[in-house]
Write a protein that holds these residues in place. Structure first.
Motif, PDB file in Angstrom:
ATOM      1  N   GLU A 439     -23.646  80.701  98.642  1.00 39.08           N
ATOM      2  CA  GLU A 439     -24.664  79.676  98.840  1.00 39.08           C
ATOM      3  C   GLU A 439     -24.547  78.621  97.751  1.00 39.08           C
ATOM      4  OE1 GLU A 439     -28.545  81.332  98.506  1.00 39.08           O
ATOM      5  OE2 GLU A 439     -28.198  82.211  96.533  1.00 39.08           O
ATOM      6  N   PRO A 441     -27.103  76.474  95.630  1.00 40.71           N
ATOM      7  CA  PRO A 441     -28.509  76.215  95.308  1.00 40.71           C
ATOM      8  C   PRO A 441     -28.756  74.765  94.891  1.00 40.71           C
ATOM      9  CG  PRO A 441     -27.433  77.316  93.483  1.00 40.71           C
ATOM     10  CD  PRO A 441     -26.422  77.272  94.596  1.00 40.71           C
ATOM     11  N   GLY A 464     -28.908  71.757  97.879  1.00 48.03           N
ATOM     12  CA  GLY A 464     -29.036  72.962  98.661  1.00 48.03           C
ATOM     13  C   GLY A 464     -28.313  72.942  99.991  1.00 48.03           C
TER      14      GLY A 464
END
Length: 539
Positions: A439, A441, A464
């Motif tokens: 991912e 962030p 994000g």
């Protein structure tokens, strides 16, 4: 605050009122900090975010301080710190040109890229573009461009608009009196590729290929710096074998870049045979790069989390065979060059940069190390596998054009030593070459590497999503070209090519782009082009 892994920079964000920046900058400089860049981003309702980057990694590994402030979007004003340190000169002029920031107290707030009268050229009664068909307005400017180069009332000599050795645009203009250069200024902005803006509109993996095309001679360093910043955002670290491969690729790139620069110094001083021999020797390294990546210019090997393809034992052996041949041909070439009295006479005591001025003006790369200023990102903020191999910083003390040539020669030999170690370790090492990214962030990261011309900085922010919120790049020539102008002034016209060649500038990766609104009052709101912003900055 951004999660720091082993090879990440230690970022100390300090948010200040705009009027407090000069005092805080003075305090950081008094502590021995280097002011390496200033950038700005339009954050919408938060205002225009400005960042002043200071590094202390020559004192403490990885240590950096970023002074951050937010300016009113309707009236963005900040006090200049150029009177405090000339290292801020071009960076603050970039703030003026890119985002319309009013930098009060700047001694020379003229455009670096656009003509002085760009507002009159494009806004003084020029017809608007056809908004229905969205066709670009290709009508000629209302007024002819005015050079952004101020000359004294004496002979003016143009030098350009092309690099005297590369097919690369720049325009140097000098005021000359009796063959002595009294004043010199540089016109940039011939290569508006909009790379930064394009990177903010594509996903991270597509941006890898964009960053690789910023420079033809140090593209692996651009890719590595970008992916290092992205890996910091994602809290990912590349596997050991990938780190060795990255180090090998970058050092091979340093060898071929320096050999090109060394040959061009000879060409610029009338020793064309030196260029031919340098290119001949350089072919061995180009063959090695082609063997491990499949290409001779852009290599497409480095990616987020590691490398795309493994380097096999046979490929490593091929590179070692090329290095073995170069260990004989390269020293012979260097001995022939340095034994040429004409070449040495053209470079010795020409364009002298003292260690004191190298520190004061913010010199980086071989330009700094030739003046005895032993700074190198590979030692100060080690990355990839530079802590795992044996090597040392190459430096000279005289600070002239000859010293800068000798540093490049010494770095070629040192890079060959590093490459041999990397190849041996790659052959003996097994394991993964890629770490997965899960991912991205909402955060931001700053990464640095040491390309052939010196310190390279990338600042990448994430919102994000799979697209960067903003990207800012500071290339080595942005600092070194500013110093080059000072070295030219006071010297002979005939020495200008030697000084330029010894600095080894890359103007293509220095250029930027500016977009203006049709009303001519301000630059375009970056928010309208780049998507949403994170609501809260890190730190």
């Amino acid at each position: 605050m951004l999660k720091i892994n082993r090879q990440s920079l230690k970022l100390d964000f300090r948010e200040l009122a705009p009027e407090a920046i000069p005092g805080e900058a003075t305090a950081l400089l008094d502590k021995g900090g280097r002011m390496i860049y200033a950038s700005a981003v339009d954050m919408g309702v938060q205002g225009i975010q400005i960042n002043y980057y200071f590094c202390f990694d020559h004192q403490e590994p990885y240590k950096h301080t970023i002074l951050r402030s937010y300016l009113d979007r309707e009236n963005p004003v900040v006090q200049s710190i150029t009177p405090i340190t000339s290292q801020a000169d071009w960076s603050e002029r970039e703030l003026i040109e890119f985002l319309g920031v009013r930098v009060e107290g700047h001694p020379n707030p003229t455009h670096l890229w656009l003509p002085l009268n760009w507002e009159d050229m494009y806004m003084g009664g020029r017809p608007e573009a056809d908004h229905e068909t969205e066709r670009i307005n290709a009508s000629p400017p209302v007024k002819l461009p005015k050079e952004n180069i101020v000359t004294l009332p004496m002979s003016a000599i143009p030098y350009g608009p092309y690099h005297p050795a590369f097919i690369e645009s720049n325009y140097l203009k000098m005021s000359v009196e009796d063959e002595v250069v009294k004043k010199a200024d540089l016109k940039l902005g011939f290569n508006h590729r909009s790379v930064i803006k394009l990177m903010e509109r594509r996903d991270y993996y597509k941006d890898i290929f964009l960053s690789e095309r910023i420079c033809g001679l140090c593209n692996s360093h651009h890719v590595l710096t970008f992916v290092k910043a992205v890996e910091d955002l994602a809290s990912v670290e590349a596997p050991p074998k990938a780190q060795l491969a990255r180090t090998l690729l970058c050092e091979m790139e340093r060898i071929q870049s320096h050999l090109m620069a060394i040959g061009l110094i000879g060409d610029l001083t009338g020793f064309r045979t030196m260029l031919m021999h340098s290119l001949r020797v350089r072919e061995d390294m180009q063959d090695g790069l082609e063997a491990i990546s499949g290409q001779r210019v852009t290599h497409g090997l480095i990616t987020i989390g590691g490398i795309r393809r493994d380097i096999t034992a046979s490929q490593a052996d091929f590179v070692l065979s090329k290095l073995k041949a170069m260990k004989k041909s390269v020293p012979e070439l260097f001995d022939q060059c340095l034994s040429n009295d004409v070449l040495v006479g053209r470079l010795k005591d020409v364009g002298v940069l003292t260690r004191e001025n190298a520190v004061k003006l913010g010199a980086i790369g071989p330009t700094a190390r030739a003046s005895g200023h032993r700074i190198d990102v590979r030692k100060n903020s080690p990355y990839a596998a530079y802590e795992e191999v044996d090597w040392d910083i190459v430096s000279e003390k005289s600070g002239d054009s000859l010293a800068r040539l000798k540093v490049k020669m010494g770095e070629v030999l040192m890079s060959m030593h590093i490459c041999e170690q990397c190849c041996d370790r790659i052959k003996a090492l097994s394991g993964p070459i890629l770490a997965k990214v899960k991912e991205m962030p909402c955060a931001e990261a700053v990464a640095k590497t040491e390309p052939p011309r010196g310190e390279l900085l990338y600042h990448v922010a994430s919102n994000g999503t799979n697209t960067p919120d903003f990207v800012r790049i500071r290339v080595p020539t942005f600092l070194n070209a500013h110093i080059m102008l000072r070295l030219i002034q006071g010297g002979w016209v005939g020495d200008v090519p030697a000084i330029i060649g010894s600095i080894d500038p890359c103007f293509t990766c220095t250029d930027r782009v500016t977009i203006i609104k049709k009303d001519g009052q301000s630059v375009v709101d970056v928010r309208t082009l780049g998507g949403g912003r994170c609501s809260t900055p890190p730190g």
